[in-house]
Write a protein that holds these residues in place. Structure first.
Motif, PDB file in Angstrom:
ATOM      1  N   TYR A   1     -37.027  16.674  41.123  1.00  9.63           N
ATOM      2  CA  TYR A   1     -36.240  16.468  39.914  1.00  9.63           C
ATOM      3  C   TYR A   1     -35.823  15.003  39.822  1.00  9.63           C
ATOM      4  O   TYR A   1     -35.558  14.355  40.846  1.00  9.63           O
ATOM      5  CB  TYR A   1     -34.960  17.312  39.941  1.00  9.63           C
TER       6      TYR A   1
ATOM      7  N   HIS B   1     -43.676  20.686  40.436  1.00  9.71           N
ATOM      8  CA  HIS B   1     -43.411  21.495  41.614  1.00  9.71           C
ATOM      9  C   HIS B   1     -44.721  21.988  42.198  1.00  9.71           C
ATOM     10  O   HIS B   1     -45.755  22.044  41.520  1.00  9.71           O
ATOM     11  CB  HIS B   1     -42.455  22.646  41.312  1.00  9.71           C
TER      12      HIS B   1
ATOM     13  N   LEU C   1     -36.854  18.467  35.670  1.00 10.88           N
ATOM     14  CA  LEU C   1     -37.976  18.823  36.536  1.00 10.88           C
ATOM     15  C   LEU C   1     -39.175  17.926  36.238  1.00 10.88           C
ATOM     16  O   LEU C   1     -39.600  17.804  35.084  1.00 10.88           O
ATOM     17  CB  LEU C   1     -38.343  20.290  36.327  1.00 10.88           C
TER      18      LEU C   1
ATOM     19  N   CYS D   1     -34.951  16.666  45.638  1.00 12.68           N
ATOM     20  CA  CYS D   1     -35.984  17.592  46.100  1.00 12.68           C
ATOM     21  C   CYS D   1     -35.319  18.953  46.317  1.00 12.68           C
ATOM     22  O   CYS D   1     -34.167  19.028  46.776  1.00 12.68           O
ATOM     23  CB  CYS D   1     -36.592  17.070  47.403  1.00 12.68           C
TER      24      CYS D   1
ATOM     25  N   GLU E   1     -33.561  30.171  36.383  1.00 13.46           N
ATOM     26  CA  GLU E   1     -34.870  30.193  37.029  1.00 13.46           C
ATOM     27  C   GLU E   1     -35.742  31.245  36.370  1.00 13.46           C
ATOM     28  O   GLU E   1     -35.334  32.394  36.171  1.00 13.46           O
ATOM     29  CB  GLU E   1     -34.721  30.529  38.512  1.00 13.46           C
TER      30      GLU E   1
ATOM     31  N   GLU F   1     -45.073  18.969  34.926  1.00 19.91           N
ATOM     32  CA  GLU F   1     -44.448  19.203  33.626  1.00 19.91           C
ATOM     33  C   GLU F   1     -45.156  18.350  32.583  1.00 19.91           C
ATOM     34  O   GLU F   1     -45.597  17.236  32.869  1.00 19.91           O
ATOM     35  CB  GLU F   1     -42.953  18.851  33.664  1.00 19.91           C
TER      36      GLU F   1
ATOM     37  N   LYS G   1     -39.609  28.190  37.956  1.00 20.12           N
ATOM     38  CA  LYS G   1     -39.084  26.912  37.474  1.00 20.12           C
ATOM     39  C   LYS G   1     -37.583  27.026  37.250  1.00 20.12           C
ATOM     40  O   LYS G   1     -37.106  28.011  36.695  1.00 20.12           O
ATOM     41  CB  LYS G   1     -39.773  26.524  36.158  1.00 20.12           C
TER      42      LYS G   1
ATOM     43  N   TYR H   1     -39.854  21.357  44.788  1.00 18.35           N
ATOM     44  CA  TYR H   1     -39.637  20.778  43.459  1.00 18.35           C
ATOM     45  C   TYR H   1     -39.195  19.326  43.596  1.00 18.35           C
ATOM     46  O   TYR H   1     -38.480  18.965  44.533  1.00 18.35           O
ATOM     47  CB  TYR H   1     -38.500  21.509  42.727  1.00 18.35           C
TER      48      TYR H   1
ATOM     49  N   TYR I   1     -46.349  25.204  44.146  1.00 17.26           N
ATOM     50  CA  TYR I   1     -46.270  26.600  44.546  1.00 17.26           C
ATOM     51  C   TYR I   1     -47.366  26.759  45.591  1.00 17.26           C
ATOM     52  O   TYR I   1     -48.547  26.832  45.257  1.00 17.26           O
ATOM     53  CB  TYR I   1     -46.510  27.511  43.339  1.00 17.26           C
TER      54      TYR I   1
END
Lengths: 109, 119
Positions: free
Chosen positions: B35, B48, B45, B91, A92, B57, A96, B33, B50
């Motif tokens: 994935y 995500h 990934l 997730c 991490e 990505e 990420k 997140y 925040y």
């Protein structure tokens, strides 16, 4: 770009034997995780390592972290069949979580 | 008690038919997140959140979108699923402190995943 590499990718071992899985990563990290995944299932958290020299143990598994070498190891002691699974390390950084390729462990009686 | 819940566990959709996967969390984590994990591969990934900030990505196809209407819920929308989108979708959540705020960060927690089949 953060890259995470595991080796070996596949490991077949006899019950009772010891072995180590290696995880190398390319840049500094905030946390390093080890996960276990059984076929068709989600990820089970095994260890979270935060700082240089961290060592954690749970049963037959022990994980360590060397941040200077950017290396983590997952050591298996006296393997048993129940440990057969795929093991992922994940690093991490800045929020990420990036995974290694995974190591599929097969423990034979 | 499940803390990160994904629904459904299994989803079968037709080629090209939009599909939505959902994730909810009871942890009050600010980061969520998504994935994608294909067979015998590592989780990859997709994007995500925040808080409310969306982070895509660079190699995530435009076919994949996400919504986060509130802290607890996050959705993955696949606008036109192809056969190559069949995978396990995972997730995860975590709490990340703002720079300079100590003691806020937690480890990531994963849901049980949704296995998507495209027919």
């Amino acid at each position: 770009e953060l890259k995470v590499e595991q080796n070996p990718l596949f490991l077949s071992m006899q019950e009772g034997k010891n072995y180590t899985i290696y995880c190398n990563y390319s840049t500094t990290s905030d946390r390093l995780y080890w996960y276990r995944q059984d076929p068709g299932k989600s990820l089970e958290s095994l260890f979270v390592l935060l700082s240089n020299g961290a060592v954690k143990q749970e049963g037959r598994l022990m994980a360590s972290l060397d941040t200077k070498a950017r290396l983590s190891t997952l050591h298996i002691t006296a393997a048993v069949h129940d440990l057969s699974a795929t093991y992922f390390c994940a690093v991490e950084r800045t929020g990420k979580l990036i995974f290694g390729q995974g190591t599929t462990l097969q423990v034979k009686p | 008690d499940a803390m990160v819940i994904q629904n459904p566990r299994y989803q079968v959709t037709q080629f090209g038919k939009p599909v939505t996967l959902s994730c909810s969390q009871t942890l009050n984590h600010n980061v969520m997140y998504w994935y994608q994990q294909k067979s015998s591969q590592a989780p990859k990934l997709l994007f995500h959140y925040y808080d409310k900030d969306f982070n895509n990505e660079a190699d995530t196809p435009d076919n994949f979108q996400s919504r986060r209407p509130n802290t607890s819920f996050c959705f993955l929308d696949i606008r036109s699923p192809g056969l190559g989108d069949a995978a396990m979708y995972l997730c995860a959540t975590s709490r990340e402190g703002r720079q300079g705020v100590l003691g806020m960060n937690t480890e990531a927690f994963f849901g049980q995943g949704t296995r998507l089949t495209v027919v």
